[in-house]
Design a protein around this motif. Structure first.
Motif, short mmCIF file in Angstrom:
data_model
loop_
_atom_site.label_atom_id
_atom_site.label_comp_id
_atom_site.label_asym_id
_atom_site.label_seq_id
_atom_site.Cartn_x
_atom_site.Cartn_y
_atom_site.Cartn_z
N GLU A 160 8.63 7.23 19.82
CA GLU A 160 8.52 6.21 18.78
C GLU A 160 7.38 6.53 17.81
OE1 GLU A 160 10.50 3.90 17.94
OE2 GLU A 160 11.86 4.15 19.64
N PHE A 161 6.29 7.10 18.35
CA PHE A 161 5.15 7.47 17.50
C PHE A 161 5.59 8.48 16.43
CE2 PHE A 161 2.27 6.02 20.99
CZ PHE A 161 1.47 5.19 20.21
N LYS A 162 6.34 9.52 16.87
CA LYS A 162 6.75 10.56 15.93
C LYS A 162 7.76 10.02 14.92
CE LYS A 162 5.85 14.69 18.68
NZ LYS A 162 6.44 15.87 19.37
N PHE A 163 8.70 9.19 15.39
CA PHE A 163 9.67 8.59 14.47
C PHE A 163 8.96 7.73 13.41
CE2 PHE A 163 12.53 4.95 13.46
CZ PHE A 163 13.51 5.67 12.77
N ASP A 164 7.96 6.98 13.87
CA ASP A 164 7.19 6.14 12.95
C ASP A 164 6.48 7.00 11.90
OD1 ASP A 164 6.34 3.30 12.52
OD2 ASP A 164 4.36 4.19 12.69
N LEU A 165 5.96 8.16 12.31
CA LEU A 165 5.28 9.07 11.37
C LEU A 165 6.25 9.64 10.33
CD1 LEU A 165 2.87 11.03 13.75
CD2 LEU A 165 2.20 9.48 11.91
N THR A 166 7.48 9.96 10.77
CA THR A 166 8.46 10.51 9.81
C THR A 166 8.83 9.49 8.73
OG1 THR A 166 10.34 9.80 11.18
CG2 THR A 166 9.47 12.02 11.57
N LEU A 167 8.80 8.21 9.08
CA LEU A 167 9.15 7.17 8.10
C LEU A 167 8.11 7.06 6.98
CD1 LEU A 167 10.52 4.25 10.34
CD2 LEU A 167 11.80 6.03 9.17
N ASN A 168 6.87 7.49 7.26
CA ASN A 168 5.82 7.44 6.22
C ASN A 168 6.23 8.21 4.97
OD1 ASN A 168 4.16 5.93 7.85
ND2 ASN A 168 2.96 7.67 8.59
N TYR A 169 7.00 9.30 5.17
CA TYR A 169 7.36 10.17 4.04
C TYR A 169 8.61 9.68 3.31
CZ TYR A 169 3.89 13.08 6.29
OH TYR A 169 2.71 13.53 6.82
N LYS A 170 9.22 8.58 3.79
CA LYS A 170 10.39 7.99 3.12
C LYS A 170 9.99 6.81 2.22
CE LYS A 170 12.90 10.28 6.28
NZ LYS A 170 13.67 11.51 5.97
N ILE A 171 8.74 6.33 2.40
CA ILE A 171 8.30 5.12 1.70
C ILE A 171 8.33 5.30 0.19
CG2 ILE A 171 6.35 3.54 1.33
CD1 ILE A 171 7.52 3.06 4.01
N ALA A 172 7.85 6.43 -0.29
CA ALA A 172 7.72 6.65 -1.74
C ALA A 172 9.06 6.49 -2.45
CB ALA A 172 7.13 8.03 -2.01
N SER A 173 10.13 7.09 -1.88
CA SER A 173 11.45 6.99 -2.53
C SER A 173 12.00 5.57 -2.49
CB SER A 173 12.44 7.97 -1.87
OG SER A 173 12.61 7.62 -0.51
N ILE A 174 11.74 4.84 -1.39
CA ILE A 174 12.22 3.46 -1.27
C ILE A 174 11.54 2.57 -2.32
CG2 ILE A 174 12.15 1.41 0.23
CD1 ILE A 174 12.68 3.30 2.59
N ILE A 175 10.23 2.73 -2.48
CA ILE A 175 9.50 1.93 -3.47
C ILE A 175 9.98 2.26 -4.88
CG2 ILE A 175 7.21 1.63 -4.53
CD1 ILE A 175 6.05 1.74 -1.68
N GLN A 176 10.22 3.56 -5.12
CA GLN A 176 10.70 3.98 -6.45
C GLN A 176 12.08 3.39 -6.74
OE1 GLN A 176 10.84 8.21 -6.86
NE2 GLN A 176 11.30 8.16 -9.05
N THR A 177 12.93 3.28 -5.70
CA THR A 177 14.31 2.80 -5.87
C THR A 177 14.38 1.28 -6.04
OG1 THR A 177 15.05 4.63 -4.47
CG2 THR A 177 16.62 2.84 -4.85
N TYR A 178 13.59 0.53 -5.26
CA TYR A 178 13.80 -0.92 -5.17
C TYR A 178 12.70 -1.79 -5.78
CZ TYR A 178 17.37 0.47 -1.76
OH TYR A 178 18.46 1.04 -1.15
N SER A 179 11.55 -1.24 -6.11
CA SER A 179 10.43 -2.11 -6.49
C SER A 179 10.51 -2.65 -7.91
CB SER A 179 9.09 -1.37 -6.33
OG SER A 179 8.95 -0.39 -7.33
N GLU A 180 11.22 -1.95 -8.79
CA GLU A 180 11.33 -2.36 -10.21
C GLU A 180 9.94 -2.50 -10.84
OE1 GLU A 180 13.76 -5.83 -10.57
OE2 GLU A 180 15.35 -5.03 -9.28
#
Length: 964
Positions: free
Chosen positions: A238-258
């Motif tokens: 779970e620790f490693k999976f949680d770390l991989t999600l850190n690198y997905k945040i930028a694209s999600i914010i760019q897509t949905y934050s307006e």
């Protein structure tokens, strides 16, 4: 008058308008179930307004209680309502944590009490002695769906059920029921499917409660919900999976934050910081010049250097382990829209109200009790509820990032919620004991009646399998099972002597049970201390306390181990008083280490550990006080009792009992000034009192009259004197002593006192067999009436020795305690095998050093007994002091008291010594003629036997010749 309350609500939304009639124009109990951001707080304000409209002016003898599950929510409501209701004459009081007596006094004068379930439970356990609870007319429950929570839900459920029984109990006491005003319940919750069950629970016998459910469609800001699944291999932690999600945040914010503020929820405090650092490198945010300037000003005021650097990139983090001032700065920057992205933990969803356009839940697993587990549905709904800012947005977005395997589960969860169940059956034993102590439950029949007033009963009838009952049972069968559950818990209480049951199964609380309820102690903690031996040292008691159930919410984090191991053992630094073996590996070892570090005034640099220490000491103060009262009910545990009294005082002062930092207890003296005084050798109140005021100011680098104020504080602390005198009433097995306690600065304390009004000392006396001879609390107010306190105490002869330990322990101050060791005198010598052991002479010593070990080896001590003249006389004859206990050896009738008795070496064996003791017994058995009168009689007899011829004058010539 009420315009000031509603000035920020120029119009009511759908939910508020639907609730208006029932809330404002009736007194019916009310449950509203609506999405976060629907304006549920206004429902409470409408209910308060209804109460004020109905109550005659002035609004006396009415109280409103607002109850929320976490302190952050209480603080937020307190700040809000203080501003709103203050102008119309209503006072608010926040009652959370371990509130002091003066706070309880303030609550008496408050109109609106804002509290948590745990604190209100603690107060209502004493409601017969506390008129506050009987004045409550309106009870407001925020986030009522927390009743589902495994650890805290049972407390919320019991508190509400108890408030319902308060009124019925008052009805039984008063003949005229009209004089008992009804208590109105208003509860709000997030979206839950079985809100009707909550309403049924809160209904009274006359009128059912109103239940209003508002759909997501009626949400002021429309919410778009998105669940994203990401691949996670079986061998990936779970620790490693949680770390991989850190690198997905930028694209999600760019897509949905307006280009609007985004809030990202992370599983751990460390995860929050890591994710923020990754985003600061991966993304660049467009900030206006004004935004940059404001962020620069905010960054300059931050204490956290990492946070300061991140803030200039438009990224920040927020969690409960941060400095309060830093948290306020970040909240302010995010609220005004200067901060594009804020990373935080799930606790923010329950606490501070910081809505955002976009909410991202990064991973649906969080770290609890040393393991990863899924967020509860309530947690998920609270977090996504932060999406949407009514004053800025018409739409909002919530994104859940989870494993691909659980994506479907969360899609279904967002379409419909889990049913809320009770958790009372898992914590029934503590709450049953509290109700028995309150006399709410008096027998098995009444116990079942009480169960019927709970949410557990309502849900057990509808979903019996959840509570371990067979699905085919009817109502009678389920009630029989609930009664069986009650009996099991009652037997557990009875087996530990917390309650007693007579033949008719009537329940009576014991003193131990009362203490458990009064101090709010867990049943597992009581069970742990039932194994106590009675000879425990302070070190052993701290180890036992560290294992108590009251500290289960303290977690050991990986990044804390280095600091804790340094505190435990380090050659180059100050370490804790009782180091533990090996490395710090467990939660219990962490608690032990933090307790000792705080008591030893060892600075803890980590803010999270400082917070944990504060929580440990809030609960520890309660546990140690309970422990000393619990041990006081036994007679064969003197050592443990004495050390528990000392430890309770240590927790209150946050100092060891032999600490050099006594000055830290004075007003205006903190850790740094206390260190300066220790370095200057001012390690006792006496030394501080004897130091010149100007010299104190030089040591502390302060201006006049600071030195005078410090001296004044010390001068007006109580100064005790302990005097022990053996009375001439003793036998082979029994002696009697007179203990006198004096306040030497009695006159000074008549005008001013530094110690609080409720300060007291505990006189505890024990013998060498670890038996408690005497134990009593003595209030300063009692001592100040006459200046002293006297007590005759019978002392039974111990098997091991005649030594007794007499201790005077202050309740609130380190440095005021007195300990004296004393050897009692008995009529006959003590024999051990074939040897004769004589009783030793009186030894007593006033000391600030406490005795820790077993009472078998009490320290010898000395005291000025005023016998220096006699000592000179009998030493002149080459003798030693006799064993008589005469008060004044100049006036008694014993020759040996003036001239002493021959040294031991001159006695020929046991026979002469036996003759001496036989003579001593003979003298004691003479009729009770006072010693002075007996001396006069002896002198008269001697005068009658004198041969007067020896005084006749004889001429020199008739005398025999003297040898030359």
């Amino acid at each position: 008058q009420f315009r000031s309350v509603f000035k920020e609500f120029p119009y009511f939304n759908y939910a508020q308008s639907k609730a208006l009639d029932d809330l404002l124009y009736t007194d019916r109990n009310f449950v509203i179930c609506a999405p976060t951001g629907s304006g549920k707080t206004v429902m409470f304000e409408l209910a308060i307004t209804r109460l004020l409209m109905e109550a005659p002016l002035p609004w006396l003898n009415i109280k409103v209680v607002y109850m929320a599950p976490i302190k952050a929510l209480c603080s937020q409501r307190f700040d809000d309502w203080k501003e709103k209701f203050g102008p119309i004459g209503l006072s608010c009081k926040e009652l959370t944590g371990d509130t002091l007596m003066d706070d309880l006094f303030e609550v008496h004068h408050a109109d609106i009490i804002i509290t948590t379930p745990e604190k209100w439970d603690s107060m209502t356990r004493r409601w017969r002695d506390n008129s506050i609870v009987q004045l409550v007319r309106l009870f407001l429950i925020d986030e009522v769906h927390v009743i589902k929570d495994e650890s805290r839900g049972a407390t919320l459920e019991v508190v509400v059920s108890r408030m319902k029984t308060v009124q019925s109990s008052l009805w039984r006491l008063l003949e005229n029921h009209d004089t008992v005003p009804p208590v109105r319940f208003v509860a709000v919750s997030a979206t839950i499917p079985n809100a009707e069950d909550i309403a049924e629970w809160l209904s009274d016998s006359k009128v059912p409660a109103v239940c209003l459910k508002i759909d997501e469609d009626q949400r002021p800001v429309k919410l778009r919900k998105i669940v994203l699944g990401f691949p996670c291999s079986e061998n990936q932690t779970e620790f490693k999976f949680d770390l991989t999600l850190n690198y997905k945040i930028a694209s999600i914010i760019q897509t949905y934050s307006e280009q609007k503020p985004a809030l990202v929820f992370c599983a751990t405090r460390k995860g929050v910081q890591q994710a923020a650092s990754v985003l600061a490198k991966d993304a660049k945010f467009l900030l206006s010049i004004e935004q940059k300037q404001r962020l620069q000003r905010s960054a300059n005021s931050l204490k956290d250097s990492k946070l300061r650097d991140l803030l200039m990139y438009g990224v920040a983090y927020h969690h409960a382990g941060m400095e309060m001032s830093d948290r306020k700065v970040i909240e302010g920057a995010f609220a005004v829209g200067d901060l594009p992205v804020l990373f935080t933990t799930s606790t923010l969803a329950m606490g501070v109200n910081l809505p955002a356009h976009l909410v991202v839940i990064k991973s649906t697993m969080h770290y609890v009790g040393g393991v990863f587990q899924e967020y509860s549905e309530t947690d998920i709904l609270q977090m996504i509820g932060r999406a949407g800012r009514p004053q800025f947005d018409t739409t909002a977005t919530a994104v859940i990032m989870t494993r691909w395997s659980t994506r479907e589960k969360y899609i279904q969860m967002l379409n419909g919620a889990d049913i809320i169940e009770s958790s009372l059956h898992r914590h029934l034993v503590e709450h049953l004991n509290a109700e028995i102590v309150l006399h709410t439950v008096t027998d098995v029949t009444v116990a079942l009646e009480w169960i019927r007033s709970t949410f557990l009963y309502i849900r057990a009838l509808k979903n019996p399998t959840h509570y371990g009952f067979s699905s085919g049972l009817d109502k009678i069968g389920i009630e029989a099972k609930l009664q069986e559950l009650c009996l099991k818990n009652l037997n557990d209480l009875s087996s530990f002597d917390l309650i007693r049951m007579d033949e008719a199964n009537n329940f009576k609380p014991t003193e131990t049970g009362r203490l458990m309820a009064w101090y709010y102690i867990a049943f597992d903690t009581v069970k742990r201390f039932f194994t106590i031996k009675g000879t425990e040292t302070i070190k052993e008691l701290i180890t036992m306390i560290s294992n108590c159930a009251e500290f289960l919410d303290v977690k050991l984090r990986t990044n804390e181990k280095k600091i804790l191991n340094t505190l435990n053992k380090d050659k180059d630094k100050i370490t804790i008083r009782f180091p533990m073996e090996g490395k710090i590996k467990t939660r219990e070892m962490k608690i032990n280490c933090l307790i000792q570090a705080q008591l030893g005034c060892i600075p803890i640099q980590d803010f999270t550990l400082t917070q944990d220490t504060g929580r440990i000491f809030r609960n520890g103060l309660r546990v140690t006080r309970w422990l000393s009262d619990f041990l006081a009910s036994c007679k064969n545990n003197f050592s443990a009792l004495l050390n528990s009294l000392i430890l309770a005082k240590c927790f209150r002062c946050k100092l060891w009992e032999n600490s050099l930092h006594v000055s830290k207890q004075l007003e205006k003296i903190g850790v740094s000034l206390s260190n300066a005084m220790v370095n200057a050798g001012l390690t006792s109140f006496k030394k501080i009192e004897d130091t010149n005021a100007r010299e104190l100011e030089l040591i502390l680098n302060r201006h006049p009259p600071f030195g005078n104020q410090i001296k004044e504080s010390v001068l007006h602390l109580p100064k005790y004197e302990l005097d022990i005198e053996q009375l001439p009433k003793y036998s082979d097995t029994l002696a009697e002593i007179l203990v006198t306690i004096k306040i030497t600065n009695y006159e000074q304390l008549q005008t001013k006192r530094t110690a609080p009004d409720f300060h007291y000392v505990t006189l505890v006396i024990g013998d060498a067999d670890n038996q408690v001879i005497f134990n009593q609390k003595i209030m300063d107010s009692v001592l100040l009436k006459t200046g002293n306190w006297m007590k005759k105490i019978e002392v039974k002869r111990a098997l091991k020795s005649e030594d007794i330990s007499i201790n005077l322990i202050s309740s609130d101050y380190v440095g005021l305690d007195i300990q004296q060791a004393y050897t009692a005198f008995y009529l006959t010598q003590k024999t051990v095998g074939s040897k004769v052991v004589t009783s030793q002479k009186l030894k007593a010593e006033s000391s600030l050093d406490m005795y820790y070990g077993s009472p078998q080896s009490l320290p010898a001590a000395k005291v000025d007994t005023g016998r220096s003249k006699q000592e000179v006389t009998y030493k002149k004859y080459g003798n030693r002091e006799c064993s008589h206990r005469c008060k004044n050896k100049d006036m008694c009738g014993h020759d040996c008291c003036k001239t002493g008795v021959p040294p031991k070496s001159e006695m020929n064996g046991d026979s002469k010594f036996s003759l001496y003791l036989a003579d001593l017994r003979n003298r004691n058995s003479i009729s009770s003629v006072p010693p002075v009168k007996r001396l006069k009689m002896q002198m008269l007899n001697q005068a009658q036997n004198v041969d007067l011829k020896q005084f006749v004058f004889t001429p020199r010539s008739l005398l025999p010749a003297l040898p030359r």
